[in-house]
Design a protein around this motif. Sequence first.
Motif, PDB file in Angstrom:
ATOM      1  N   ARG A 404       0.837  -1.206   0.000  1.00 62.34           N
ATOM      2  CA  ARG A 404       0.000   0.000   0.000  1.00 62.34           C
ATOM      3  C   ARG A 404       0.871   1.256   0.000  1.00 62.34           C
ATOM      4  NH1 ARG A 404      -2.688   4.148   0.278  1.00 62.34           N
ATOM      5  NH2 ARG A 404      -4.689   4.418   1.321  1.00 62.34           N
ATOM      6  N   GLN A 407       2.161   1.981  -3.390  1.00 59.36           N
ATOM      7  CA  GLN A 407       1.112   2.576  -4.214  1.00 59.36           C
ATOM      8  C   GLN A 407       1.014   4.074  -3.949  1.00 59.36           C
ATOM      9  OE1 GLN A 407      -2.569   0.529  -3.397  1.00 59.36           O
ATOM     10  NE2 GLN A 407      -1.872  -1.418  -4.236  1.00 59.36           N
ATOM     11  N   ASP A 408       1.047   4.459  -2.679  1.00 57.48           N
ATOM     12  CA  ASP A 408       0.957   5.873  -2.310  1.00 57.48           C
ATOM     13  C   ASP A 408       2.145   6.659  -2.852  1.00 57.48           C
ATOM     14  OD1 ASP A 408      -1.419   5.766  -1.035  1.00 57.48           O
ATOM     15  OD2 ASP A 408      -0.647   5.938   0.999  1.00 57.48           O
ATOM     16  N   ARG A 416      -3.704   3.136  -7.130  1.00 58.53           N
ATOM     17  CA  ARG A 416      -4.169   2.683  -5.825  1.00 58.53           C
ATOM     18  C   ARG A 416      -5.298   1.681  -5.976  1.00 58.53           C
ATOM     19  NH1 ARG A 416      -4.301   8.818  -3.481  1.00 58.53           N
ATOM     20  NH2 ARG A 416      -2.068   9.042  -3.107  1.00 58.53           N
TER      21      ARG A 416
END
Length: 572
Positions: A404, A407-408, A416
């Motif tokens: 995650r 992705q950010d 995302r």
Amino acid sequence: MATKKRNMLIAVDFGTTFTGVAYSDPSNEAAEPILFVAWPGRSCDKVPSIIRYNASDNIKGLLGIKWGNLVKSGQRRHEWFKLGLDPMQLRGQSSIDMSIEYPSKEEESLEFQRKAQDLTTDFLRKVREHVTKTLEENYGSVVFNSFRIQWMMTVPAIWSLEAKNATKRCAEAAGMGKREELLMTSEPEAGAVYALKKLEPHHLRIGHNIVILDAGGGTVDLVTYRIKQLVPHLIVEESGVTGGGKCGGVFVNRVFESMLDQKLKKANGEILDSARFEMRKHFEEFSKKEFDPDEEDVDWIPIPGVRDNGKVGIRGGRLKVVPREMVLCFDKVIDNVVQLARSQVAGVVSPTHNPSVNAIVLIGGFGECRYLKKRLINEPALSGIAVLKPPNTWTAIVRGAVMRGLQDRSGEPEMRMVASRLSQSTIGVVHVSPFVEGKHRSSHKYWDPYEGIYQCKDLLSCFVKKLGTHREGFPITYEFYRNIPVLGGSFIFEDEAYLLGILKTDLSAIPKFQLQKIAGKNGTQCYKVKYTLEAILSDVDMKLSVNVNGTQYSTVQLDYENPARSRPVRIF
């Protein structure tokens, strides 16, 4: 020629009972996240979230701090301090809270209790120091110090924005970077990123609703996603408000210990701390995960040093526990988890899509329990819903947190996994509007000398209403204006964000020639400042900024230290 600086993202799943760490491979960020297992005391997937200040706690641990596996069984310790970061939870906001009936027997006495923020900061600092020291030894000092390090923290989905911000402040104080550099995500979302990518493709279909059930040690979190896209990469949207409670796996242990103490009381026996440690270890590592009442196996729990007693089933330093007794221990906790699952399934928000839930995905340490999975499968209200367990159930959250975070860090919203969310509550700022007789409260009426009219104060302009949908990474905007006197007027002002705190805004950098100058009805010269307040909401925080004529002049600070909880407002 200068070499490109490599990145390393380190994720921390700070849990109520255990904490896990994983990190990205600097040479290949697309590779599987690497689980950190080299904890002090012994190698293991996670470290206990406990801390002890050596010698007398009233000298503030001047003789050092023990933490994790270094705190021995029977020693007083601070534990469960994570829950103190969200006072709303401790006041019973959650409908399910087993910590009141089954408290810890080794918690430090009230005389030596500390603030949750201090305990969390000290614990996270120890985690950071040990992890970075170990990784530096593994990679070599020169190589490790060449990495660009970024930290990612996980928090419960059901926590308030205030509590999530408190966690971020603790991580910053622990040396994990400045607040604007720290990444955060909710625990079930991190678990979902990992679990949904690891599930067999035939379990996922566009339009399917999937409940992620994060059954941890202290808490249980649930969130529902609807699948929007499978290729080229998975994209989902929230289709249910998050739920949860304090009914995690540690309560099975505490219920079991309560039953054990009652048995020993009947036998006039006592159990030494060393024997209790052996009992807990056996129960946690063998009895709890593998228990299945249909197999009808008698479990013999080691309790060395306790005299034989046929009436209560103690023989040769072992306690006989029959399946019926074990079922009672598990059901006391699992009944609450099943209740949460039923509520989550019934709460799918779907005005135009299929409202039914297709699968429940179990993650978290308690999610490994075979009996929990069987109870969910056999629950009539959940009939027809597949109950799935991905690989690495206990560490799915921290592994997913790394994914995650990457992705950010890409900075591309389309990369995302979660495309849109449902708001947990109504969020907005307090403003004024022309007073309308019969519509507004007369007690909120006041004379505005600049506009020359009666205004109504304490109205709430909503960014988003409860159950409202907002796109991930895209701002929600609201238009405002403010009259500021030319002589002596301040361009630094505060607005109240209902139930959250104070918005502190500084517009002093705006060139005055760009502002419209007007004469108020009372003759006072004013600048009429028109601005747009932008809010970007994620699963863990809300970022605010102010734009004037398309230029961002101020990043708005939300001061959670002074929550505006008491003022009555009306949604306009």
